[in-house]
Scaffold this motif. Structure first.
Motif, PDB file in Angstrom:
ATOM      1  N   GLY A   1       0.810  -1.205   0.000  1.00 12.45           N
ATOM      2  CA  GLY A   1       0.000   0.000   0.000  1.00 12.45           C
ATOM      3  C   GLY A   1       0.844   1.256   0.000  1.00 12.45           C
ATOM      4  O   GLY A   1       0.547   2.225  -0.708  1.00 12.45           O
ATOM      5  N   ASP A   2       1.922   1.258   0.780  1.00 12.87           N
ATOM      6  CA  ASP A   2       2.830   2.407   0.807  1.00 12.87           C
ATOM      7  C   ASP A   2       3.453   2.648  -0.561  1.00 12.87           C
ATOM      8  O   ASP A   2       3.538   3.788  -1.039  1.00 12.87           O
ATOM      9  CB  ASP A   2       3.929   2.186   1.853  1.00 12.87           C
ATOM     10  CG  ASP A   2       3.438   2.437   3.271  1.00 12.87           C
ATOM     11  OD1 ASP A   2       2.589   3.324   3.453  1.00 12.87           O
ATOM     12  OD2 ASP A   2       3.908   1.749   4.185  1.00 12.87           O
TER      13      ASP A   2
ATOM     14  N   PRO B   1      -2.082  -8.611 -21.001  1.00 10.42           N
ATOM     15  CA  PRO B   1      -0.662  -8.705 -21.353  1.00 10.42           C
ATOM     16  C   PRO B   1       0.157  -7.557 -20.754  1.00 10.42           C
ATOM     17  O   PRO B   1      -0.361  -6.472 -20.473  1.00 10.42           O
ATOM     18  CB  PRO B   1      -0.663  -8.651 -22.881  1.00 10.42           C
ATOM     19  CG  PRO B   1      -1.921  -7.937 -23.229  1.00 10.42           C
ATOM     20  CD  PRO B   1      -2.925  -8.295 -22.168  1.00 10.42           C
ATOM     21  N   ALA B   2       1.452  -7.807 -20.618  1.00 11.37           N
ATOM     22  CA  ALA B   2       2.351  -6.866 -19.949  1.00 11.37           C
ATOM     23  C   ALA B   2       2.374  -5.498 -20.618  1.00 11.37           C
ATOM     24  O   ALA B   2       2.536  -4.480 -19.935  1.00 11.37           O
ATOM     25  CB  ALA B   2       3.764  -7.451 -19.903  1.00 11.37           C
ATOM     26  N   GLU B   3       2.210  -5.450 -21.946  1.00 10.16           N
ATOM     27  CA  GLU B   3       2.322  -4.163 -22.642  1.00 10.16           C
ATOM     28  C   GLU B   3       1.206  -3.184 -22.265  1.00 10.16           C
ATOM     29  O   GLU B   3       1.315  -1.981 -22.535  1.00 10.16           O
ATOM     30  CB  GLU B   3       2.341  -4.358 -24.156  1.00 10.16           C
ATOM     31  CG  GLU B   3       1.142  -5.057 -24.733  1.00 10.16           C
ATOM     32  CD  GLU B   3       1.396  -6.545 -24.943  1.00 10.16           C
ATOM     33  OE1 GLU B   3       0.782  -7.126 -25.867  1.00 10.16           O
ATOM     34  OE2 GLU B   3       2.198  -7.122 -24.185  1.00 10.16           O
ATOM     35  N   LEU B   4       0.139  -3.677 -21.628  1.00 10.36           N
ATOM     36  CA  LEU B   4      -0.942  -2.796 -21.182  1.00 10.36           C
ATOM     37  C   LEU B   4      -0.800  -2.394 -19.711  1.00 10.36           C
ATOM     38  O   LEU B   4      -1.646  -1.658 -19.186  1.00 10.36           O
ATOM     39  CB  LEU B   4      -2.292  -3.482 -21.394  1.00 10.36           C
ATOM     40  CG  LEU B   4      -2.687  -3.787 -22.842  1.00 10.36           C
ATOM     41  CD1 LEU B   4      -4.023  -4.518 -22.878  1.00 10.36           C
ATOM     42  CD2 LEU B   4      -2.747  -2.515 -23.671  1.00 10.36           C
ATOM     43  N   ILE B   5       0.252  -2.875 -19.048  1.00  9.83           N
ATOM     44  CA  ILE B   5       0.431  -2.649 -17.613  1.00  9.83           C
ATOM     45  C   ILE B   5       1.605  -1.703 -17.381  1.00  9.83           C
ATOM     46  O   ILE B   5       2.737  -1.990 -17.792  1.00  9.83           O
ATOM     47  CB  ILE B   5       0.680  -3.990 -16.885  1.00  9.83           C
ATOM     48  CG1 ILE B   5      -0.499  -4.943 -17.105  1.00  9.83           C
ATOM     49  CG2 ILE B   5       0.919  -3.767 -15.396  1.00  9.83           C
ATOM     50  CD1 ILE B   5      -0.248  -6.373 -16.656  1.00  9.83           C
ATOM     51  N   ASP B   6       1.344  -0.579 -16.723  1.00 14.12           N
ATOM     52  CA  ASP B   6       2.406   0.400 -16.463  1.00 14.12           C
ATOM     53  C   ASP B   6       3.318  -0.024 -15.323  1.00 14.12           C
ATOM     54  O   ASP B   6       4.466   0.434 -15.258  1.00 14.12           O
ATOM     55  CB  ASP B   6       1.793   1.770 -16.169  1.00 14.12           C
ATOM     56  CG  ASP B   6       1.203   2.402 -17.423  1.00 14.12           C
ATOM     57  OD1 ASP B   6       1.973   2.885 -18.254  1.00 14.12           O
ATOM     58  OD2 ASP B   6      -0.038   2.385 -17.570  1.00 14.12           O
ATOM     59  N   GLY B   7       2.838  -0.851 -14.420  1.00 15.59           N
ATOM     60  CA  GLY B   7       3.679  -1.319 -13.332  1.00 15.59           C
ATOM     61  C   GLY B   7       2.918  -2.265 -12.432  1.00 15.59           C
ATOM     62  O   GLY B   7       1.685  -2.198 -12.328  1.00 15.59           O
ATOM     63  N   VAL B   8       3.645  -3.168 -11.786  1.00 19.58           N
ATOM     64  CA  VAL B   8       3.068  -4.073 -10.785  1.00 19.58           C
ATOM     65  C   VAL B   8       3.579  -3.623  -9.422  1.00 19.58           C
ATOM     66  O   VAL B   8       4.787  -3.586  -9.172  1.00 19.58           O
ATOM     67  CB  VAL B   8       3.451  -5.538 -11.047  1.00 19.58           C
ATOM     68  CG1 VAL B   8       2.823  -6.443  -9.983  1.00 19.58           C
ATOM     69  CG2 VAL B   8       2.993  -5.974 -12.442  1.00 19.58           C
ATOM     70  N   ILE B   9       2.653  -3.264  -8.545  1.00 18.11           N
ATOM     71  CA  ILE B   9       2.981  -2.794  -7.216  1.00 18.11           C
ATOM     72  C   ILE B   9       3.122  -4.001  -6.299  1.00 18.11           C
ATOM     73  O   ILE B   9       2.186  -4.772  -6.117  1.00 18.11           O
ATOM     74  CB  ILE B   9       1.880  -1.860  -6.680  1.00 18.11           C
ATOM     75  CG1 ILE B   9       1.624  -0.701  -7.651  1.00 18.11           C
ATOM     76  CG2 ILE B   9       2.226  -1.344  -5.291  1.00 18.11           C
ATOM     77  CD1 ILE B   9       0.283   0.004  -7.420  1.00 18.11           C
ATOM     78  N   THR B  10       4.305  -4.188  -5.727  1.00 18.12           N
ATOM     79  CA  THR B  10       4.569  -5.291  -4.820  1.00 18.12           C
ATOM     80  C   THR B  10       5.054  -4.741  -3.477  1.00 18.12           C
ATOM     81  O   THR B  10       5.240  -3.534  -3.319  1.00 18.12           O
ATOM     82  CB  THR B  10       5.623  -6.257  -5.377  1.00 18.12           C
ATOM     83  OG1 THR B  10       6.928  -5.671  -5.229  1.00 18.12           O
ATOM     84  CG2 THR B  10       5.371  -6.589  -6.833  1.00 18.12           C
ATOM     85  N   GLU B  11       5.302  -5.652  -2.547  1.00 16.96           N
ATOM     86  CA  GLU B  11       5.831  -5.235  -1.248  1.00 16.96           C
ATOM     87  C   GLU B  11       7.263  -4.707  -1.351  1.00 16.96           C
ATOM     88  O   GLU B  11       7.755  -4.021  -0.460  1.00 16.96           O
ATOM     89  CB  GLU B  11       5.772  -6.390  -0.256  1.00 16.96           C
ATOM     90  CG  GLU B  11       6.599  -7.613  -0.608  1.00 16.96           C
ATOM     91  CD  GLU B  11       5.830  -8.659  -1.405  1.00 16.96           C
ATOM     92  OE1 GLU B  11       6.083  -9.869  -1.201  1.00 16.96           O
ATOM     93  OE2 GLU B  11       4.954  -8.268  -2.210  1.00 16.96           O
ATOM     94  N   ASP B  12       7.932  -5.018  -2.465  1.00 11.68           N
ATOM     95  CA  ASP B  12       9.327  -4.578  -2.660  1.00 11.68           C
ATOM     96  C   ASP B  12       9.453  -3.344  -3.537  1.00 11.68           C
ATOM     97  O   ASP B  12      10.562  -2.870  -3.780  1.00 11.68           O
ATOM     98  CB  ASP B  12      10.157  -5.720  -3.251  1.00 11.68           C
ATOM     99  CG  ASP B  12      10.283  -6.908  -2.312  1.00 11.68           C
ATOM    100  OD1 ASP B  12      10.217  -6.684  -1.081  1.00 11.68           O
ATOM    101  OD2 ASP B  12      10.420  -8.042  -2.795  1.00 11.68           O
TER     102      ASP B  12
ATOM    103  N   GLY C   1      -5.402  -5.061   2.277  1.00 11.43           N
ATOM    104  CA  GLY C   1      -5.700  -5.525   0.933  1.00 11.43           C
ATOM    105  C   GLY C   1      -4.602  -5.145  -0.033  1.00 11.43           C
ATOM    106  O   GLY C   1      -3.549  -4.638   0.347  1.00 11.43           O
ATOM    107  N   THR C   2      -4.850  -5.385  -1.329  1.00 13.19           N
ATOM    108  CA  THR C   2      -3.852  -5.122  -2.367  1.00 13.19           C
ATOM    109  C   THR C   2      -4.173  -3.804  -3.066  1.00 13.19           C
ATOM    110  O   THR C   2      -3.652  -2.760  -2.698  1.00 13.19           O
ATOM    111  CB  THR C   2      -3.779  -6.303  -3.346  1.00 13.19           C
ATOM    112  OG1 THR C   2      -5.068  -6.556  -3.920  1.00 13.19           O
ATOM    113  CG2 THR C   2      -3.300  -7.563  -2.635  1.00 13.19           C
ATOM    114  N   ALA C   3      -5.048  -3.811  -4.054  1.00 15.20           N
ATOM    115  CA  ALA C   3      -5.396  -2.559  -4.741  1.00 15.20           C
ATOM    116  C   ALA C   3      -6.051  -1.562  -3.790  1.00 15.20           C
ATOM    117  O   ALA C   3      -5.715  -0.374  -3.795  1.00 15.20           O
ATOM    118  CB  ALA C   3      -6.320  -2.849  -5.924  1.00 15.20           C
ATOM    119  N   LEU C   4      -6.977  -2.019  -2.948  1.00 15.31           N
ATOM    120  CA  LEU C   4      -7.602  -1.104  -2.000  1.00 15.31           C
ATOM    121  C   LEU C   4      -6.648  -0.724  -0.877  1.00 15.31           C
ATOM    122  O   LEU C   4      -6.826   0.322  -0.239  1.00 15.31           O
ATOM    123  CB  LEU C   4      -8.885  -1.708  -1.423  1.00 15.31           C
ATOM    124  CG  LEU C   4     -10.041  -1.929  -2.388  1.00 15.31           C
ATOM    125  CD1 LEU C   4     -11.338  -2.136  -1.624  1.00 15.31           C
ATOM    126  CD2 LEU C   4     -10.190  -0.803  -3.386  1.00 15.31           C
ATOM    127  N   GLY C   5      -5.627  -1.549  -0.646  1.00 19.40           N
ATOM    128  CA  GLY C   5      -4.592  -1.165   0.308  1.00 19.40           C
ATOM    129  C   GLY C   5      -3.845   0.076  -0.161  1.00 19.40           C
ATOM    130  O   GLY C   5      -3.467   0.937   0.641  1.00 19.40           O
TER     131      GLY C   5
END
Length: 318
Positions: free
Chosen positions: A126-127, A302-313, A155-159
């Motif tokens: 979330g941060d 597909p990845a080309e439509l995703i600007d970034g994946v937000i993870t704990e890292d 949560g993930t997206a709502l986090g």
């Protein structure tokens, strides 16, 4: 909001099929009850399914029989095929059995560790995601990727949204109803208004294209992150295409446990659910029984439509 927890040798979980009208906790005392709860969407969301499966194995370990534990793991693996956290959690618990002299204590420790780690991971995620949001943003989300989709709290997206609100970032949120079982209308709008307290607008799924010019960011969850894209609730791909068309940033919030980099998105098994979920809404028949219905639970972005994946890292690209 404790979505699922282990207490007094029982798995306690919110029955999400009763929300938003009734907040009821189930008290599950057997692996079969946990498996049915997963299959019937009483608990759903990739991280929450993983935690529930781990607690199901903890229930089975109380029998003191390794064969019972292995049968429990097999039963839980058959519940839902797409969310990778299910298999990740089961494998993680079962791996400690082979490496421990006291396997029952090891199972308990591992299951409870999965629960506690999920909460910490979601806060860090979330941060990281809140850093992407700006004052005045209107954020679109799809399905439910909040506390109800995890062990609880963030949560993930709502986090991401919750941490932004806690930082006093001024945002508005648009959520889709999310057919066929209305996770957005029943669960996401419930969390956003009752728990997070953010200005929220609910729209029908087919209104996404009309509203996209007014959206600044899209943040969704994921049930499995492959090396070239993600599997998430049906309708996610439509939103990603529309976001790309309108130049809107599209982000996926997913813990590292959701990553399955051995697969491409075309190799992910997509769950097909009952026709009844489409032909009925909350028990009310809306289509003739004779009509065929196709109920694919997830789609592939597909990845080309995703600007970034937000993870704990941090935020990463695929």
């Amino acid at each position: 909001m404790d979505t699922v927890r282990f207490e007094d040798d029982k798995v306690l979980m919110i029955d999400q099929t009763k929300l938003p009208n009734e907040l009821e906790y189930l008290e599950l005392e057997s692996v079969e009850e946990v498996a049915i709860a997963i299959e019937e969407l009483k608990v759903r969301g990739a991280p929450a399914i993983g935690v529930s499966a781990a607690f199901g194995l903890l229930l089975a370990s109380k029998e003191g029989d390794l064969e019972v534990l292995e049968e429990a793991a097999d039963r839980l693996r058959r519940t839902r095929p797409t969310a990778v956290n299910l298999f990740w959690a089961i494998d993680r618990v079962m791996d400690v059995v082979d490496r421990s002299g006291d396997w029952q204590k090891a199972v308990e420790k591992e299951a409870k560790s999965i629960f506690m780690e999920d909460r910490e991971i979601n806060k860090r995620m979330g941060d990281n995601g809140a850093d992407l949001l700006d004052d005045g943003d209107t954020v679109l989300t799809h399905c439910n990727a909040g506390a109800l989709a995890t062990s609880g709290m963030y949560g993930t997206a709502l986090g991401v949204i919750k941490r932004a609100v806690e930082r006093d970032i001024d945002i508005d949120v648009v959520c889709t109803e999310t057919r066929p079982v209305l996770q957005g209308a029943r669960l996401t709008s419930y969390e956003l208004t009752m728990d997070i307290g953010v200005d929220t607008t609910l729209i029908v799924d087919s209104a996404v294209g009309a509203l996209m010019p007014k959206i600044d960011k899209v943040v969704v969850g994921a049930d499995r992150v492959a090396r070239d894209g993600v599997a998430n609730k049906i309708g996610t791909y439509n939103i990603a295409v529309l976001a790309d068309r309108h130049g809107v940033e599209f982000y996926v919030a997913a813990p590292k446990s959701t990553f399955d980099e051995e697969l491409t998105i075309d190799e992910i098994e997509i769950e097909e659910r009952s026709e009844t979920e489409i032909k009925q809404i909350c028990g009310c028949q809306i289509a003739p029984n004779k009509v065929k219905a196709y109920n694919q639970a997830f789609d592939l972005t597909p990845a080309e439509l995703i600007d970034g994946v937000i993870t704990e890292d941090g935020v990463t690209e695929l």
